[in-house]
Design an enzyme around this catalytic site. Structure first.
Site, short mmCIF file in Angstrom:
data_model
loop_
_atom_site.label_atom_id
_atom_site.label_comp_id
_atom_site.label_asym_id
_atom_site.label_seq_id
_atom_site.Cartn_x
_atom_site.Cartn_y
_atom_site.Cartn_z
N ASP A 26 -12.72 -19.43 17.14
CA ASP A 26 -13.57 -18.49 16.45
C ASP A 26 -12.83 -17.14 16.42
OD1 ASP A 26 -17.21 -18.11 16.40
OD2 ASP A 26 -15.63 -17.24 15.16
C1 GLC Z 1 -17.66 -15.37 13.15
C2 GLC Z 1 -18.54 -16.56 13.49
C3 GLC Z 1 -18.08 -17.85 12.90
C4 GLC Z 1 -17.42 -17.58 11.57
C5 GLC Z 1 -16.13 -16.80 11.86
C6 GLC Z 1 -15.39 -16.41 10.57
O1 GLC Z 1 -17.55 -14.50 14.21
O2 GLC Z 1 -18.84 -16.79 14.86
O3 GLC Z 1 -19.22 -18.72 12.78
O4 GLC Z 1 -17.11 -18.79 10.91
O5 GLC Z 1 -16.37 -15.63 12.63
O6 GLC Z 1 -16.15 -15.53 9.81
#
Ligand code: GLC
Length: 718
Positions: A273
């Site tokens: 993430d």
């Molecule tokens: C965010 C979220 C994740 C998302 C990623 C990209 O912090 O936790 O669900 O896909 O970053 O935006």
């Protein structure tokens, strides 16, 4: 330069090896590096082959802050740098958070789960892939399958609710819709099941907070939807931000390698993430340095580093120092390349820019979104006022969401547009037809003017609830009551004696005790997407039945949370004095239970049959019942199968959903619904954290929700 890996007649595995063999260490590391397209970054990295993926998202504002959008031309420009300027021409894979629709926005995933219709969810995901790919998106960070039992957590909106079985069927459907049977087709995109794993167990519903669950809860509650997605062929997995009992999910080899690959055989790749690799050092404090964080994560099985830059900066040193073996790095790169080959990026790296305009928001796509929204709306209460009569009477459509457009799209909606939405008051006016006088006030009037407008009306349709800004990432709330002032206005209208139909728009279960007691009808519409206004009008006037059933429990009050149906019995279930579930100031039961939802007709369940009543481990048990439409409207019942393992080596939940089926029934029509249980359906995690199925007595129910139904038993023999 000879590029034998471009021969698409060669097996993917062979093509991967041919390309891997041609890559330098730096080029390999490049494949493990993902950059946020919107930030400032050195675009020359692409031509040097030092970027594997770009993604484009609005970040933690969870899509509630519209960005400049995504378009095929801009993506193609960057892709040309990779394909035409880098030494080996390895294409980038472009990602975006396309969570519940692209331009055609579907209900939030929690609302999609309320349809209890995996096939419809698959169709919606197929539409989403078609539209997103036309804009150049090749990979989406969806489906999110975190089993959510605390509605204070803002991300419950993105989830498929509280139950592992329902979430698993939805996860499969979403993966199959996004990726299709042939993932190399240009109108399919790679899916990414997230957030692996246990993120929804955040203490207090506080986003990013720690989960204290043990391995049994992890394996029996949080992991099943991920396994279902892997078995459906999901291309990628996203590792989660949080810690489970102190261990960061993104650095947890037991999760990312032992279970995901060793037990399940997942062969795609794991992406972190956003920035979490660096945050193992700066946040969780489990690494002395960023370099240590890179070492921990790649060795745990985390293949691609989203945005932190740690892999790009330190991986060469880690390999040189032997802290990361060449084999480990090669395996991570192999997984990334495997997905790129499987999704045809070497054959069609560029988006077809001519398709964008013709693909978006077609009548077919809107129809799919409208059907999904209709089936997502849950009728919680109805004293007979619904469906409303057309072409007669005087209606007031009021409330802070009566004119809402973008709000109906929900959180994580990066490319949906408010102007594409027909608001509720317009849709109701259109559906009501000539002769029905529909008044509406603007949202500012939802206050002391509302009772004045309500006088003399035959019914008031009050559109209340919350906007999407209280949902999604970083948007947890501490109180589940409606936003301040809304109930007070409803009380004034109720005091006039005008029939009150309350429609709640929300990204989570809310606590609605007064409304449940006093409204004449109560509909839960979640955030229903681009066709939500029309779908609600269809349901209000009976042009569509309210098809939804609750995918998550509705509490009486915040203090009851976390609350869900599949709890363990405790040592003294039910006896008043010792009962462990009762508060002294409130009933322990929810306001509305998991699986609940009414229709415009009624159903009767008869003739439960369980056969055989005693079965060996290799046998199946057939559980069936007859469902009859005993009302005057055609309707679709969601027939639910629950099971309880009465005695086991660990305490087992009082009920677990094991199957469900939608039965469309004409008035008076009956249908025999049968479920087949195999011993593996009764598997759970034993004291040694290994899967086990035990002989013994099981109770079963077939019914309309998690609290009612025909009950039977069977015995499983060793
Ligand atoms: C965010 C979220 C994740 C998302 C990623 C990209 O912090 O936790 O669900 O896909 O970053 O935006």
């Amino acid at each position: 330069m000879d590029r034998p890996w471009l021969d698409k007649d060669k097996p993917v595995g062979k093509r991967v090896e041919l390309l891997l063999a041609a890559m330098t260490l730096e080029e390999k590391i490049g494949q493990t590096h993902q950059i946020h397209q919107r930030k400032d970054w050195d675009k020359s990295l692409i031509a040097k082959g030092l970027v594997g993926s770009l993604f484009n998202a609005s970040g933690a504002n969870a899509g509630n802050v519209r960005d400049e959008g995504v378009n095929a031309r801009a993506i193609n420009e960057l892709q040309r740098m990779a394909v035409e300027q880098s030494r080996l021409g390895v294409p980038l894979i472009f990602a975006r958070d396309v969570i519940h629709g692209h331009r055609t926005v579907f209900p939030i995933p929690l609302g999609q789960a309320a349809t209890w219709n995996p096939e419809l969810v698959r169709q919606g995901a197929e539409v989403t892939a078609r539209e997103a790919s036309a804009d150049g998106v090749q990979w989406t960070f969806a489906p999110m399958v975190d089993v959510s039992r605390d509605p204070r957590w803002g991300r419950i909106a993105e989830s498929f609710g509280e139950d592992p079985c329902l979430a698993s069927r939805m996860a499969e459907a979403a993966v199959r819709g996004l990726q299709g049977d042939d993932p190399s087709a240009p109108d399919r995109i790679a899916a990414c099941v997230k957030h692996f794993a246990g993120y929804a167990g955040a203490e207090g519903g506080r986003d990013y907070w720690e989960n204290h669950c043990g391995e049994r809860q992890m394996r029996d509650v949080y992991l099943p939807p991920f396994r279902a997605a892997v078995e459906a062929g999901v291309a990628t997995v996203m590792s989660a931000f949080h810690v489970n009992d102190g261990v960061p999910a993104s650095g947890d080899r037991h999760l990312l390698t032992d279970i995901l690959r060793g037990e399940w055989g997942f062969d795609g790749f794991v992406v972190s993430d956003y920035g979490i690799v660096s945050e193992l050092h700066s946040g969780h404090g489990v690494c002395e340095s960023l370099k240590d964080a890179g070492e921990l994560c790649i060795n745990a099985g985390l293949d691609m580093d989203m945005m932190s830059g740690v892999y790009l900066k330190y991986m060469a040193e880690l390999v040189a120092e032997g802290r990361v073996t060449q084999a480990t790095l090669d395996e991570a790169v192999r997984r990334v390349l495997r997905v790129k080959f499987r999704f045809g990026l070497f054959e069609h790296p560029y988006a077809d820019e001519s398709k964008t305009a013709v693909t978006m928001l077609t009548a077919e796509h809107r129809a799919c979104a409208r059907r999904t929204a209709q089936e997502s709306i849950v009728l919680l209460k109805n004293n007979g006022i619904l469906p409303l009569q057309k072409a007669k009477g005087r209606l007031l459509v009021t409330g802070p969401l009566a004119r809402a457009r973008a709000e109906l799209l929900g959180c994580w909606c990066l490319d949906g547009r408010g102007e594409d939405v027909v608001p509720v008051h317009e849709a109701v006016t259109k559906a009501a037809g000539e002769g029905c006088w529909v008044k509406t006030d603007n949202e500012a009037a939802f206050g002391d003017l509302t009772p004045v407008l309500a006088r003399g009306c035959d019914a008031v349709i009050a559109c209340v609830g919350e906007g999407p800004w209280r949902s999604g990432e970083g948007n947890s709330i501490a109180s589940l009551e409606l936003p301040a002032g809304q109930v007070e206005i409803l009380k004034m209208v109720h005091g006039l004696g005008v029939p009150l139909v309350v429609v709640v728009f929300a990204g989570r279960p809310l606590a609605l005790p007064w409304i449940a007691e006093h409204a004449d009808a109560l509909l839960y519409a979640w955030h229903p997407g681009v066709e939500g206004g029309h779908a609600l009008a269809d349901v209000l006037f009976g042009d569509a039945n309210p098809g939804g059933r609750l995918p998550a429990t509705l509490p009486r009050a915040t203090g009851q949370v976390p609350i869900h149906y599949s709890h363990r019995p405790t040592h003294r279930p039910g006896t008043y004095w010792e009962t462990s579930g009762w508060y002294k100031d409130m009933l322990h039961s929810p306001l509305y239970p998991f699986g609940h939802g009414l229709d415009y007709t009624t159903y009767e369940y008869t003739d439960l049959a369980v056969s055989p009543e005693s079965a060996g481990m290799a046998e199946t048990v057939r559980v069936s019942a007859t469902v009859t439409n005993t009302g005057g409207h055609a309707g679709t019942e969601v027939v639910q199968l629950y099971v309880r393992d009465v005695k086991a080596c660990v305490s087992r939940p009082v009920k677990e959903l094991k199957g469900f089926r939608k039965a469309l029934l004409a008035p008076g029509e009956s249908s025999r619904v049968e479920f087949v249980l195999r011993s593996e359906d009764l598997m759970f995690t034993g004291p040694d954290n290994k899967p086990v199925v035990e002989a013994g007595e099981f109770e079963v129910w077939i019914g309309p929700d998690s609290t009612r139904g025909l009950q039977g038993t069977f015995r499983l023999t060793a």
